[in-house]
Design a protein around this motif. Sequence first.
Motif, PDB file in Angstrom:
ATOM      1  N   TYR A  76     -23.966   5.482 -33.985  1.00  0.00           N
ATOM      2  CA  TYR A  76     -24.176   7.058 -34.802  1.00  0.00           C
ATOM      3  C   TYR A  76     -25.464   6.715 -35.068  1.00  0.00           C
TER       4      TYR A  76
ATOM      5  N   SER B 185     -20.883   8.043 -42.875  1.00  0.00           N
ATOM      6  CA  SER B 185     -20.002   9.201 -43.830  1.00  0.00           C
ATOM      7  C   SER B 185     -18.663   9.346 -43.906  1.00  0.00           C
ATOM      8  N   GLY B 186     -18.022  10.654 -44.004  1.00  0.00           N
ATOM      9  CA  GLY B 186     -16.424  10.628 -43.895  1.00  0.00           C
ATOM     10  C   GLY B 186     -16.404  10.798 -42.558  1.00  0.00           C
ATOM     11  N   ARG B 187     -17.239  11.713 -42.015  1.00  0.00           N
ATOM     12  CA  ARG B 187     -16.685  12.339 -40.528  1.00  0.00           C
ATOM     13  C   ARG B 187     -16.796  11.615 -39.217  1.00  0.00           C
ATOM     14  N   ILE B 188     -18.101  10.175 -39.709  1.00  0.00           N
ATOM     15  CA  ILE B 188     -18.412   9.725 -39.382  1.00  0.00           C
ATOM     16  C   ILE B 188     -17.314   7.845 -38.790  1.00  0.00           C
TER      17      ILE B 188
ATOM     18  N   GLU C 189     -24.972  10.714 -47.343  1.00  0.00           N
ATOM     19  CA  GLU C 189     -25.373  11.563 -46.203  1.00  0.00           C
ATOM     20  C   GLU C 189     -26.726  13.221 -45.689  1.00  0.00           C
ATOM     21  N   ASN C 190     -26.891  13.185 -44.493  1.00  0.00           N
ATOM     22  CA  ASN C 190     -27.765  14.680 -44.553  1.00  0.00           C
ATOM     23  C   ASN C 190     -28.573  15.123 -45.683  1.00  0.00           C
TER      24      ASN C 190
ATOM     25  N   ASP D  76     -13.954   9.301 -39.924  1.00  0.00           N
ATOM     26  CA  ASP D  76     -13.370   9.688 -38.487  1.00  0.00           C
ATOM     27  C   ASP D  76     -13.233   9.265 -37.952  1.00  0.00           C
ATOM     28  N   GLU D  77     -14.435  10.003 -36.769  1.00  0.00           N
ATOM     29  CA  GLU D  77     -14.723   9.479 -35.348  1.00  0.00           C
ATOM     30  C   GLU D  77     -14.536   7.826 -35.494  1.00  0.00           C
TER      31      GLU D  77
END
Length: 221
Positions: free
Chosen positions: A54, A35-38, A91-92, A40-41
């Motif tokens: 992850y 995802s976008g959050r991942i 995601e989610n 970024d990580e």
Amino acid sequence: MIAKSRIHESCRLYGINTIGRNCTILENVTLGYPSGRILDEIAAAGATPETYSYVGVRLGDDAVIRPGSTLYCDVVIGNALRTGHNALIRENTLIGDRVLVGTNVVIDGNCRIGNRVSIQSNVYIPTNTTIEDNVFLGPCSVLTNDKYPIRIPYDLKGPVLRKGASVGANATILPGVEIGEGAMVAAGALVTKDVPAWKLAIGAPAKIVELPEALRSLNRI
């Protein structure tokens, strides 16, 4: 973890995926896409999607995922999933048992989908949608979650489809609308307000009328 399943050599696996028994995953399927959050990580860590650890997909037993489909990270799916070609599940998202996700369906993340749900080809399901058990979504039906697209701030809120609801082909359901238990939406309808349980929405904009007695039974999915 992969338990006695058949995965085509062209599949791409990202993150840590758990795949149940007797699954068939065909050509060019992607599991655990970040995802976008991942992403970024990953960038902050100076890593790559292939090496970063992850949570990917948790897939139950007896799934069949057809070519070109993509399942993002943090997706949990029960047993006996069937997809068409090029399905996208963001995601989610939580999906129950015995669900069909047809060809070119988009499930845009943060969704909850129950058991024995049939989602036909080219359906769009937006973020923050809830679909309960035994729901049918006909081809090219569109659910929406943004009441004032781009113009003013709005908390994205998808529709809620209660147990046993049916939505006909090419119907459109506006943000936050609830389709009641056993209710039906006719093909091509534009649904702008809640549909009570065991009623029929027909027309554009849709009017609420009595559901014929012959149709007053739960979907056989």
